[in-house]
Design a protein around this motif. Sequence first.
Motif, PDB file in Angstrom:
ATOM      1  N   LEU A  22       0.851  -1.194   0.000  1.00 27.81           N
ATOM      2  CA  LEU A  22       0.000   0.000   0.000  1.00 27.81           C
ATOM      3  C   LEU A  22       0.884   1.240   0.000  1.00 27.81           C
ATOM      4  N   GLY A  23       0.455   2.265  -0.734  1.00 26.73           N
ATOM      5  CA  GLY A  23       1.161   3.540  -0.733  1.00 26.73           C
ATOM      6  C   GLY A  23       2.361   3.611  -1.649  1.00 26.73           C
ATOM      7  N   LYS A  24       2.669   2.546  -2.357  1.00 23.80           N
ATOM      8  CA  LYS A  24       3.830   2.535  -3.261  1.00 23.80           C
ATOM      9  C   LYS A  24       3.442   2.715  -4.715  1.00 23.80           C
ATOM     10  N   GLY A  25       2.159   2.991  -4.972  1.00 20.84           N
ATOM     11  CA  GLY A  25       1.702   3.245  -6.334  1.00 20.84           C
ATOM     12  C   GLY A  25       0.923   2.084  -6.907  1.00 20.84           C
ATOM     13  N   PRO A  26       0.271   2.335  -8.042  1.00 19.98           N
ATOM     14  CA  PRO A  26      -0.485   1.273  -8.717  1.00 19.98           C
ATOM     15  C   PRO A  26       0.456   0.202  -9.252  1.00 19.98           C
ATOM     16  N   VAL A  27      -0.111  -0.951  -9.542  1.00 22.33           N
ATOM     17  CA  VAL A  27       0.666  -2.070 -10.066  1.00 22.33           C
ATOM     18  C   VAL A  27       0.395  -2.194 -11.564  1.00 22.33           C
ATOM     19  N   ILE A  28       1.466  -2.200 -12.349  1.00 19.43           N
ATOM     20  CA  ILE A  28       1.383  -2.440 -13.787  1.00 19.43           C
ATOM     21  C   ILE A  28       1.762  -3.901 -13.993  1.00 19.43           C
ATOM     22  N   TYR A  29       0.873  -4.653 -14.616  1.00 14.62           N
ATOM     23  CA  TYR A  29       1.095  -6.082 -14.794  1.00 14.62           C
ATOM     24  C   TYR A  29       1.683  -6.430 -16.141  1.00 14.62           C
ATOM     25  N   ARG A  30       2.525  -7.455 -16.133  1.00 22.22           N
ATOM     26  CA  ARG A  30       3.000  -8.132 -17.337  1.00 22.22           C
ATOM     27  C   ARG A  30       2.397  -9.525 -17.317  1.00 22.22           C
ATOM     28  N   GLY A  31       2.140 -10.076 -18.468  1.00 25.29           N
ATOM     29  CA  GLY A  31       1.615 -11.437 -18.527  1.00 25.29           C
ATOM     30  C   GLY A  31       0.967 -11.720 -19.858  1.00 25.29           C
ATOM     31  N   PRO A  32       0.428 -12.921 -20.028  1.00 24.92           N
ATOM     32  CA  PRO A  32      -0.106 -13.327 -21.323  1.00 24.92           C
ATOM     33  C   PRO A  32      -1.302 -12.509 -21.793  1.00 24.92           C
ATOM     34  N   ASN A  33      -2.024 -11.848 -20.902  1.00 21.79           N
ATOM     35  CA  ASN A  33      -3.161 -11.022 -21.315  1.00 21.79           C
ATOM     36  C   ASN A  33      -2.772  -9.571 -21.531  1.00 21.79           C
ATOM     37  N   MET A  34      -1.524  -9.227 -21.276  1.00 20.36           N
ATOM     38  CA  MET A  34      -1.095  -7.842 -21.387  1.00 20.36           C
ATOM     39  C   MET A  34      -0.268  -7.638 -22.650  1.00 20.36           C
ATOM     40  N   ASN A  35      -0.686  -6.683 -23.443  1.00 19.79           N
ATOM     41  CA  ASN A  35       0.052  -6.342 -24.653  1.00 19.79           C
ATOM     42  C   ASN A  35       1.368  -5.683 -24.243  1.00 19.79           C
ATOM     43  N   PRO A  36       2.509  -6.184 -24.725  1.00 20.28           N
ATOM     44  CA  PRO A  36       3.795  -5.631 -24.295  1.00 20.28           C
ATOM     45  C   PRO A  36       3.977  -4.155 -24.636  1.00 20.28           C
ATOM     46  N   LYS A  37       3.384  -3.705 -25.735  1.00 20.17           N
ATOM     47  CA  LYS A  37       3.508  -2.286 -26.089  1.00 20.17           C
ATOM     48  C   LYS A  37       2.668  -1.409 -25.166  1.00 20.17           C
ATOM     49  N   VAL A  38       1.503  -1.888 -24.766  1.00 14.61           N
ATOM     50  CA  VAL A  38       0.688  -1.143 -23.797  1.00 14.61           C
ATOM     51  C   VAL A  38       1.438  -1.065 -22.473  1.00 14.61           C
ATOM     52  N   VAL A  39       1.983  -2.192 -22.044  1.00 15.17           N
ATOM     53  CA  VAL A  39       2.736  -2.230 -20.780  1.00 15.17           C
ATOM     54  C   VAL A  39       3.902  -1.248 -20.834  1.00 15.17           C
ATOM     55  N   GLN A  40       4.654  -1.268 -21.924  1.00 16.76           N
ATOM     56  CA  GLN A  40       5.809  -0.375 -22.043  1.00 16.76           C
ATOM     57  C   GLN A  40       5.378   1.093 -22.016  1.00 16.76           C
ATOM     58  N   ARG A  41       4.281   1.423 -22.661  1.00 16.34           N
ATOM     59  CA  ARG A  41       3.796   2.808 -22.657  1.00 16.34           C
ATOM     60  C   ARG A  41       3.334   3.220 -21.254  1.00 16.34           C
ATOM     61  N   LEU A  42       2.729   2.301 -20.518  1.00 19.04           N
ATOM     62  CA  LEU A  42       2.330   2.606 -19.135  1.00 19.04           C
ATOM     63  C   LEU A  42       3.558   2.887 -18.279  1.00 19.04           C
ATOM     64  N   ILE A  43       4.585   2.058 -18.421  1.00 17.28           N
ATOM     65  CA  ILE A  43       5.827   2.264 -17.661  1.00 17.28           C
ATOM     66  C   ILE A  43       6.471   3.590 -18.048  1.00 17.28           C
ATOM     67  N   GLN A  44       6.538   3.878 -19.332  1.00 14.04           N
ATOM     68  CA  GLN A  44       7.133   5.134 -19.790  1.00 14.04           C
ATOM     69  C   GLN A  44       6.369   6.335 -19.252  1.00 14.04           C
ATOM     70  N   ALA A  45       5.038   6.269 -19.272  1.00 16.14           N
ATOM     71  CA  ALA A  45       4.233   7.377 -18.741  1.00 16.14           C
ATOM     72  C   ALA A  45       4.509   7.570 -17.257  1.00 16.14           C
ATOM     73  N   ALA A  46       4.586   6.475 -16.514  1.00 15.10           N
ATOM     74  CA  ALA A  46       4.864   6.573 -15.076  1.00 15.10           C
ATOM     75  C   ALA A  46       6.236   7.197 -14.833  1.00 15.10           C
ATOM     76  N   GLU A  47       7.228   6.725 -15.546  1.00 17.17           N
ATOM     77  CA  GLU A  47       8.580   7.230 -15.333  1.00 17.17           C
ATOM     78  C   GLU A  47       8.737   8.666 -15.803  1.00 17.17           C
ATOM     79  N   GLN A  48       8.173   8.993 -16.953  1.00 17.63           N
ATOM     80  CA  GLN A  48       8.289  10.353 -17.490  1.00 17.63           C
ATOM     81  C   GLN A  48       7.629  11.377 -16.571  1.00 17.63           C
ATOM     82  N   HIS A  49       6.537  10.990 -15.926  1.00 16.34           N
ATOM     83  CA  HIS A  49       5.793  11.928 -15.084  1.00 16.34           C
ATOM     84  C   HIS A  49       6.009  11.668 -13.594  1.00 16.34           C
ATOM     85  N   GLN A  50       7.034  10.879 -13.289  1.00 13.46           N
ATOM     86  CA  GLN A  50       7.438  10.591 -11.913  1.00 13.46           C
ATOM     87  C   GLN A  50       6.267  10.102 -11.050  1.00 13.46           C
ATOM     88  N   ILE A  51       5.522   9.176 -11.604  1.00 18.19           N
ATOM     89  CA  ILE A  51       4.408   8.553 -10.897  1.00 18.19           C
ATOM     90  C   ILE A  51       4.917   7.232 -10.323  1.00 18.19           C
TER      91      ILE A  51
END
Length: 122
Positions: A22-51
């Motif tokens: 708790l309190g460490k931020g939302p969880v971005i999942y990787r796995g067979p139901n997750m599109n790798p490009k969507v996952v990468q864009r979520l990570i990039q958005a988090a890192e770029q905006h310091q989330i």
Amino acid sequence: MDVTHATDCPTIEKKEEGDVRLGKGPVIYRGPNMNPKVVQRLIQAAEQHQIPYQMGASGRASPTDANSIQINKAGVATGLVSIPNRYMHSPVEMISLEDIDRAADLLARFVEELTPDAEFVP
């Protein structure tokens, strides 16, 4: 968007669910139901905006709606962002309001950065 088990309590096994707090931020999942490009864009958005965010892994079909969305018709590029939830499915569930705010910020930044020519075919 869904919830996931917070493992910073004695009732959940970290070896099975990972280290989700708790309190460490939302969880971005990787796995067979997750599109790798969507996952990468979520990570990039988090890192770029310091989330702050946490990573999670699902080695099988997600027990969330992400699975249904991903396999709909010809397939839909899907990502999963989850809010850590301590004591899920009990009368004393607990979440962090900061995690909710950070998840909303993450999704807003992700959507803001989409362009008409965005390509999600892996």
